[in-house]
Design an enzyme around this catalytic site. Structure first.
Site, PDB file in Angstrom:
ATOM      1  N   PHE A  96      -8.079  32.004  12.625  1.00 55.90           N
ATOM      2  CA  PHE A  96      -9.092  30.971  12.816  1.00 55.90           C
ATOM      3  C   PHE A  96     -10.287  31.595  13.565  1.00 55.90           C
ATOM      4  O   PHE A  96     -10.124  32.497  14.377  1.00 55.90           O
ATOM      5  CB  PHE A  96      -8.492  29.821  13.630  1.00 55.90           C
ATOM      6  CG  PHE A  96      -9.444  28.686  13.873  1.00 55.90           C
ATOM      7  CD1 PHE A  96     -10.047  28.021  12.817  1.00 55.90           C
ATOM      8  CD2 PHE A  96      -9.744  28.279  15.165  1.00 55.90           C
ATOM      9  CE1 PHE A  96     -10.932  26.969  13.043  1.00 55.90           C
ATOM     10  CE2 PHE A  96     -10.622  27.225  15.404  1.00 55.90           C
ATOM     11  CZ  PHE A  96     -11.216  26.570  14.339  1.00 55.90           C
ATOM     12  N   ASP A 167      -3.080  35.462  21.138  1.00 50.72           N
ATOM     13  CA  ASP A 167      -3.542  34.135  20.735  1.00 50.72           C
ATOM     14  C   ASP A 167      -2.336  33.460  20.088  1.00 50.72           C
ATOM     15  O   ASP A 167      -2.025  33.696  18.921  1.00 50.72           O
ATOM     16  CB  ASP A 167      -4.712  34.257  19.749  1.00 50.72           C
ATOM     17  CG  ASP A 167      -5.189  32.895  19.231  1.00 50.72           C
ATOM     18  OD1 ASP A 167      -4.487  31.888  19.447  1.00 50.72           O
ATOM     19  OD2 ASP A 167      -6.266  32.850  18.600  1.00 50.72           O
ATOM     20  N   HIS A 170      -0.487  29.238  17.368  1.00 51.18           N
ATOM     21  CA  HIS A 170       0.462  28.784  16.341  1.00 51.18           C
ATOM     22  C   HIS A 170       1.907  28.918  16.801  1.00 51.18           C
ATOM     23  O   HIS A 170       2.808  28.653  16.015  1.00 51.18           O
ATOM     24  CB  HIS A 170       0.347  29.658  15.084  1.00 51.18           C
ATOM     25  CG  HIS A 170      -0.942  29.539  14.343  1.00 51.18           C
ATOM     26  ND1 HIS A 170      -1.187  30.207  13.170  1.00 51.18           N
ATOM     27  CD2 HIS A 170      -2.056  28.812  14.597  1.00 51.18           C
ATOM     28  CE1 HIS A 170      -2.401  29.911  12.728  1.00 51.18           C
ATOM     29  NE2 HIS A 170      -2.958  29.083  13.580  1.00 51.18           N
ATOM     30  N   GLN A 193      -4.339  21.139  19.906  1.00 51.76           N
ATOM     31  CA  GLN A 193      -5.139  20.380  18.947  1.00 51.76           C
ATOM     32  C   GLN A 193      -4.178  19.634  18.005  1.00 51.76           C
ATOM     33  O   GLN A 193      -3.007  19.993  17.879  1.00 51.76           O
ATOM     34  CB  GLN A 193      -6.075  21.373  18.217  1.00 51.76           C
ATOM     35  CG  GLN A 193      -6.913  20.806  17.099  1.00 51.76           C
ATOM     36  CD  GLN A 193      -6.216  20.950  15.766  1.00 51.76           C
ATOM     37  OE1 GLN A 193      -5.311  21.753  15.623  1.00 51.76           O
ATOM     38  NE2 GLN A 193      -6.631  20.155  14.801  1.00 51.76           N
ATOM     39  N   LYS A 196      -1.398  21.228  15.807  1.00 54.98           N
ATOM     40  CA  LYS A 196      -0.487  22.219  16.394  1.00 54.98           C
ATOM     41  C   LYS A 196       0.881  21.598  16.694  1.00 54.98           C
ATOM     42  O   LYS A 196       1.042  20.373  16.653  1.00 54.98           O
ATOM     43  CB  LYS A 196      -1.119  22.830  17.649  1.00 54.98           C
ATOM     44  CG  LYS A 196      -2.501  23.459  17.374  1.00 54.98           C
ATOM     45  CD  LYS A 196      -2.461  24.702  16.482  1.00 54.98           C
ATOM     46  CE  LYS A 196      -3.758  25.031  15.777  1.00 54.98           C
ATOM     47  NZ  LYS A 196      -4.821  25.571  16.592  1.00 54.98           N
ATOM     48  N   ARG A 225     -13.999  27.905  41.798  1.00 56.95           N
ATOM     49  CA  ARG A 225     -13.272  27.568  43.035  1.00 56.95           C
ATOM     50  C   ARG A 225     -12.034  28.443  43.181  1.00 56.95           C
ATOM     51  O   ARG A 225     -11.578  29.064  42.217  1.00 56.95           O
ATOM     52  CB  ARG A 225     -12.818  26.101  43.002  1.00 56.95           C
ATOM     53  CG  ARG A 225     -13.940  25.108  43.001  1.00 56.95           C
ATOM     54  CD  ARG A 225     -13.368  23.689  43.131  1.00 56.95           C
ATOM     55  NE  ARG A 225     -14.453  22.729  43.274  1.00 56.95           N
ATOM     56  CZ  ARG A 225     -14.894  21.947  42.284  1.00 56.95           C
ATOM     57  NH1 ARG A 225     -14.325  21.973  41.097  1.00 56.95           N
ATOM     58  NH2 ARG A 225     -15.896  21.116  42.493  1.00 56.95           N
ATOM     59  N   TYR A 232     -16.430  22.591  47.811  1.00 56.83           N
ATOM     60  CA  TYR A 232     -17.755  23.068  47.397  1.00 56.83           C
ATOM     61  C   TYR A 232     -17.995  24.541  47.702  1.00 56.83           C
ATOM     62  O   TYR A 232     -19.136  24.959  47.853  1.00 56.83           O
ATOM     63  CB  TYR A 232     -18.856  22.176  47.978  1.00 56.83           C
ATOM     64  CG  TYR A 232     -18.909  20.824  47.305  1.00 56.83           C
ATOM     65  CD1 TYR A 232     -19.002  20.731  45.912  1.00 56.83           C
ATOM     66  CD2 TYR A 232     -18.856  19.642  48.031  1.00 56.83           C
ATOM     67  CE1 TYR A 232     -19.024  19.498  45.276  1.00 56.83           C
ATOM     68  CE2 TYR A 232     -18.890  18.404  47.403  1.00 56.83           C
ATOM     69  CZ  TYR A 232     -18.972  18.335  46.022  1.00 56.83           C
ATOM     70  OH  TYR A 232     -18.997  17.117  45.392  1.00 56.83           O
ATOM     71  N   ARG A 242     -11.242  22.079  32.819  1.00 60.62           N
ATOM     72  CA  ARG A 242     -10.012  21.405  33.246  1.00 60.62           C
ATOM     73  C   ARG A 242      -9.507  20.397  32.212  1.00 60.62           C
ATOM     74  O   ARG A 242     -10.282  19.712  31.554  1.00 60.62           O
ATOM     75  CB  ARG A 242     -10.238  20.692  34.579  1.00 60.62           C
ATOM     76  CG  ARG A 242     -10.573  21.602  35.751  1.00 60.62           C
ATOM     77  CD  ARG A 242     -10.663  20.803  37.055  1.00 60.62           C
ATOM     78  NE  ARG A 242     -11.589  19.691  36.937  1.00 60.62           N
ATOM     79  CZ  ARG A 242     -12.877  19.731  37.332  1.00 60.62           C
ATOM     80  NH1 ARG A 242     -13.380  20.827  37.875  1.00 60.62           N
ATOM     81  NH2 ARG A 242     -13.647  18.672  37.192  1.00 60.62           N
TER      82      ARG A 242
HETATM   83  C1  LIG Z   1      -6.246  26.198  16.685  1.00 58.22           C
HETATM   84  C2  LIG Z   1      -6.505  27.632  16.949  1.00 58.22           C
HETATM   85  C3  LIG Z   1      -7.348  28.061  17.996  1.00 58.22           C
HETATM   86  C4  LIG Z   1      -8.245  27.149  18.742  1.00 58.22           C
HETATM   87  O1  LIG Z   1      -7.645  26.067  19.322  1.00 58.22           O
HETATM   88  P1  LIG Z   1      -8.494  24.702  19.534  1.00 58.22           P
HETATM   89  O2  LIG Z   1      -7.603  23.943  20.449  1.00 58.22           O
HETATM   90  O3  LIG Z   1      -8.638  24.072  18.188  1.00 58.22           O
HETATM   91  O4  LIG Z   1      -9.778  25.059  20.155  1.00 58.22           O
HETATM   92  C5  LIG Z   1      -7.415  29.419  18.263  1.00 58.22           C
HETATM   93  N1  LIG Z   1      -6.747  30.308  17.531  1.00 58.22           N
HETATM   94  C6  LIG Z   1      -5.962  29.950  16.493  1.00 58.22           C
HETATM   95  C7  LIG Z   1      -5.224  31.006  15.735  1.00 58.22           C
HETATM   96  C8  LIG Z   1      -5.846  28.597  16.163  1.00 58.22           C
HETATM   97  O5  LIG Z   1      -5.100  28.244  15.112  1.00 58.22           O
END
Ligand SMILES: *Cc1c(COP(=O)(O)O)cnc(C)c1O
Length: 408
Positions: A96, A167, A170, A193, A196, A225, A232, A242
């Protein structure tokens, strides 16, 4: 021979698959608790904090930092790694866009390398060959939940003194050699998301075993922070990434189902591997005995149209959907995205890097092309079905194979 559903016949699949997202009283009560507590934001809250701890512990990692989404998780991680202008970060070409756009957001250059022909995950040898004096990191993507070769990637990263980031958007609950993914290198990022395998609509997470990385990432995600310091006082550059208490509460409930759901997807994935390997022209994404669990964000297989009377992938997918099997589109390769072909990505770069040739973007990427145009992705909710459902998926594909000539 039964008529194909796309041509008006009975669909092969009649019993519906489990719908996604899955929720029950646990989410309802958790949301209500947040509502009535009046504490809706992260800082004084308890839900997102508890979720960070539980998610990290489940993934056998020391630290968890919940953030707004998976793209931001990558951005925060890269900031904590000190990635910036002039740096290069190696990424798989089949992923992605976020894997590469987060690097651009840091002002650095994403360098896509091809994936392996059968796993569709980054090819460790090509990653090694792409390392030069500007390379700071390699991002591995566990495509469809299937872990990339973490043994070889860890070795390449160590040998060349570059940082490995996972990353794992998935791969919630996926395992390599019995250990959960996400903390094999400096850390890992996850997405919550809607599509997922755990979701609050949006949301993200960074996990790590590295104390200094955690300190920098936590600060970056909370306006610079530091924990325990005056509200602050801002010690470094940061922003507000966040996660709200609403999402933390929902995700805490979602996490209670993750283990059972990933075990089921993994088992059903192996059933499909067996059932589909008997159909000429269908080759499941490669499994590896070191993968003790595949969390299966999707079930991916290669489709060879030559075994289907030359019917192209798009037509096959339409026929499969008509038979009642849900699919999602594979990723087009990064190098072919408009942001790269048009040169628009250069606006994020500076100095010599902004005007360099970047010839690697014009090289052939045969296995990423194979992933993009010749694979079929069955959505993860289908893998939450039962053994009978898996048999019906295989039967639907078998039915199309037998009737492929009718689709020309
Ligand atoms: C979904 C996804 C992201 C990004 O996640 P979001 O929560 O949609 O920003 C990053 N890398 C991969 C491989 C993804 O499938």
């Amino acid at each position: 021979m039964p008529t194909l559903a796309i041509q008006g016949g009975q669909p092969a699949k009649t019993k519906p698959f489990p719908a996604w997202p899955i929720y029950d009283e646990r989410e309802r009560e958790a949301l209500n608790e947040v509502l009535e507590s009046g504490v809706w934001w992260r800082t004084p809250g308890t839900k997102t904090l508890a979720f960070e701890r539980a998610f990290a512990a489940y993934h056998q990692a020391k630290h968890g930092i919940a953030v707004t989404n998976g793209t931001h998780a990558l951005e925060v991680a890269l900031a904590a790694m000190g990635i910036g202008p002039g740096d290069e970060v190696i990424v798989p070409n089949a992923t992605f866009v976020a894997t590469a756009s987060a690097v651009l957001f840091a002002g650095a250059l994403p360098v896509p390398v091809d994936v392996s022909a059968d796993s569709y995950c980054i090819d460790p040898e090509l990653a090694e060959a792409a390392i030069n004096e500007n390379t700071k990191a390699i991002i591995a993507v566990h495509l469809g939940g299937r872990p990339a070769d973490l043994d070889q990637l860890t070795a390449v990263a160590q040998k060349h003194g570059v940082t490995l980031l996972e990353d794992a958007a998935h791969a919630h609950g996926s395992e390599w050699r019995g250990r959960k993914v996400g903390a094999f290198g400096i850390g890992g990022t996850f997405s919550f998301q809607a599509s997922k395998t755990m979701t609050a609509g949006e949301g993200g997470m960074i996990i790590s075993n590295d104390d200094e990385f955690e300190r920098l990432a936590r600060s970056t995600h909370d306006c610079g922070r530091l924990p325990g310091e005056w509200f602050y006082s801002h010690f470094m550059y940061g922003s507000n990434y966040r996660l709200s208490e609403w999402q933390g509460a929902v995700l805490l409930a979602q996490l209670t189902r993750l283990d059972e759901q990933t075990a089921r997807r993994h088992a059903n994935g192996r059933l499909l591997d067996g059932a589909l390997s008997g159909i000429p022209g269908i080759t499941p994404q490669s499994h590896d005995r070191r993968i003790s669990r595949n969390g299966h964000y999707a079930y991916i297989f290669h489709y060879d149209k030559r075994a289907f009377a030359g019917v192209d992938t798009g037509r096959f997918v339409s026929a499969l959907e008509a038979e009642g099997v849900p699919t999602q589109a594979p990723y087009p390769p990064l190098h072919a995205l408009d942001v790269f072909t048009s040169g628009a990505y250069r606006s994020r770069l500076s100095g010599a890097q902004a005007s360099a040739r970047h010839d690697f973007l014009r090289q052939p990427y045969p296995n990423s092309e194979r992933e993009a145009w010749e694979t079929v992705w069955i959505t993860q909710n289908a893998l939450l079905g039962d053994e009978e459902d898996m048999g019906e998926i295989a039967a639907a594909i078998g039915k199309i194979a037998e009737n492929a000539r009718d689709l020309i």
